[in-house]
Design a protein around this motif. Structure first.
Motif, short mmCIF file in Angstrom:
data_model
loop_
_atom_site.label_atom_id
_atom_site.label_comp_id
_atom_site.label_asym_id
_atom_site.label_seq_id
_atom_site.Cartn_x
_atom_site.Cartn_y
_atom_site.Cartn_z
N ASP A 142 0.86 -1.18 0.00
CA ASP A 142 0.00 0.00 0.00
C ASP A 142 0.90 1.23 0.00
N LEU A 143 0.90 1.96 -1.08
CA LEU A 143 1.80 3.09 -1.23
C LEU A 143 1.25 4.40 -0.68
N ARG A 144 0.01 4.39 -0.24
CA ARG A 144 -0.60 5.62 0.28
C ARG A 144 0.11 6.22 1.49
N PRO A 145 0.72 5.44 2.39
CA PRO A 145 1.41 6.06 3.52
C PRO A 145 2.75 6.72 3.18
N TRP A 146 3.26 6.53 1.99
CA TRP A 146 4.53 7.15 1.63
C TRP A 146 4.36 8.65 1.45
N ARG A 147 5.33 9.42 1.94
CA ARG A 147 5.39 10.86 1.74
C ARG A 147 6.78 11.20 1.22
N PHE A 148 6.83 12.27 0.45
CA PHE A 148 8.07 12.67 -0.21
C PHE A 148 8.30 14.16 0.02
N TRP A 149 9.45 14.49 0.55
CA TRP A 149 9.87 15.88 0.74
C TRP A 149 10.98 16.10 -0.29
N VAL A 150 10.85 17.12 -1.10
CA VAL A 150 11.77 17.33 -2.22
C VAL A 150 12.46 18.69 -2.07
N LEU A 151 13.78 18.66 -2.09
CA LEU A 151 14.56 19.89 -1.92
C LEU A 151 15.61 20.04 -3.01
N PRO A 152 15.84 21.28 -3.42
CA PRO A 152 16.95 21.54 -4.34
C PRO A 152 18.29 21.44 -3.60
N LYS A 153 19.33 21.09 -4.32
CA LYS A 153 20.66 20.98 -3.74
C LYS A 153 21.08 22.25 -3.01
N ARG A 154 20.76 23.40 -3.57
CA ARG A 154 21.23 24.66 -2.99
C ARG A 154 20.77 24.85 -1.56
#
Length: 191
Positions: A142-154
């Protein structure tokens, strides 16, 4: 006079389906997969699953490249994927405190070795977390509990971060679900 080196370059192999037989053993490739990755909750396999989820969310179908400087290359972006979970595949007294490590490192190439300089190698960093907090609710399919925080390298460079806690990441950016990952990566990559 320097001698010319002939490199042993591996040939590309076709993708495996799982039903291929090993020669000299009564087993198929699927048997090995079941042996090597029977539990998607283990740290090693969960990390590979997180890379797979990010790749698929971006529309990538290629297989991962072992020993590449980053986990994924998409369009012209180098993407580092770090993963974690509150629950582990072993007994715990409490939920895991999540800290992402190894954000900087030396690049490596088989012909030249390590670069000698630790740096942030990705253009975009995806922090993938399986957020279930009870084993009864943790269904690895079940992939619904996955969360993703995305940041630029800088952002990580400005912090001088070699590691960062999930608490700190949460202060920097809002999480997205799997279906929002493509837009978040584009944003972090300056697209």
């Amino acid at each position: 006079m320097q001698q010319q080196i002939d490199w042993l370059v591996p040939v590309a192999l076709p993708a495996l389906a799982g039903d291929e037989d090993f020669v000299g053993l009564d087993a198929r490739v699927i048997d090995f997969w079941r042996y090597a990755a029977p539990d998607l909750r283990t740290n090693t396999v969960r990390a590979l699953l997180a890379e797979f989820l990010v790749a698929r969310a971006l529309g990538e179908r290629a297989t991962r490249v072992e020993w590449d400087d980053v986990e994924l290359r998409w369009e012209d972006l180098a993407i580092v994927v770090k993963s974690a979970a509150f629950l582990q595949a072993w007994d715990q007294r409490q939920l895991s405190r999540i800290v992402f490590t190894g954000l900087r490192g030396q690049s490596w190439h088989p012909r030249t070795g390590y670069s000698g300089v630790a740096a942030h190698r990705g253009d975009v960093y995806v922090f993938a977390v399986q957020t279930s907090t009870s084993h009864e609710a943790y269904d690895p399919l079940d992939l619904r509990p996955w969360r993703f925080w995305v940041l630029p390298k800088r952002v990580l460079e400005d912090l001088g971060a070699s590691s960062i806690s999930l608490t700190a990441v949460r202060e920097l950016v809002e999480p997205v679900e799997l279906d929002g990952l493509r837009d978040a990566v584009r944003w972090a990559g300056g697209r």
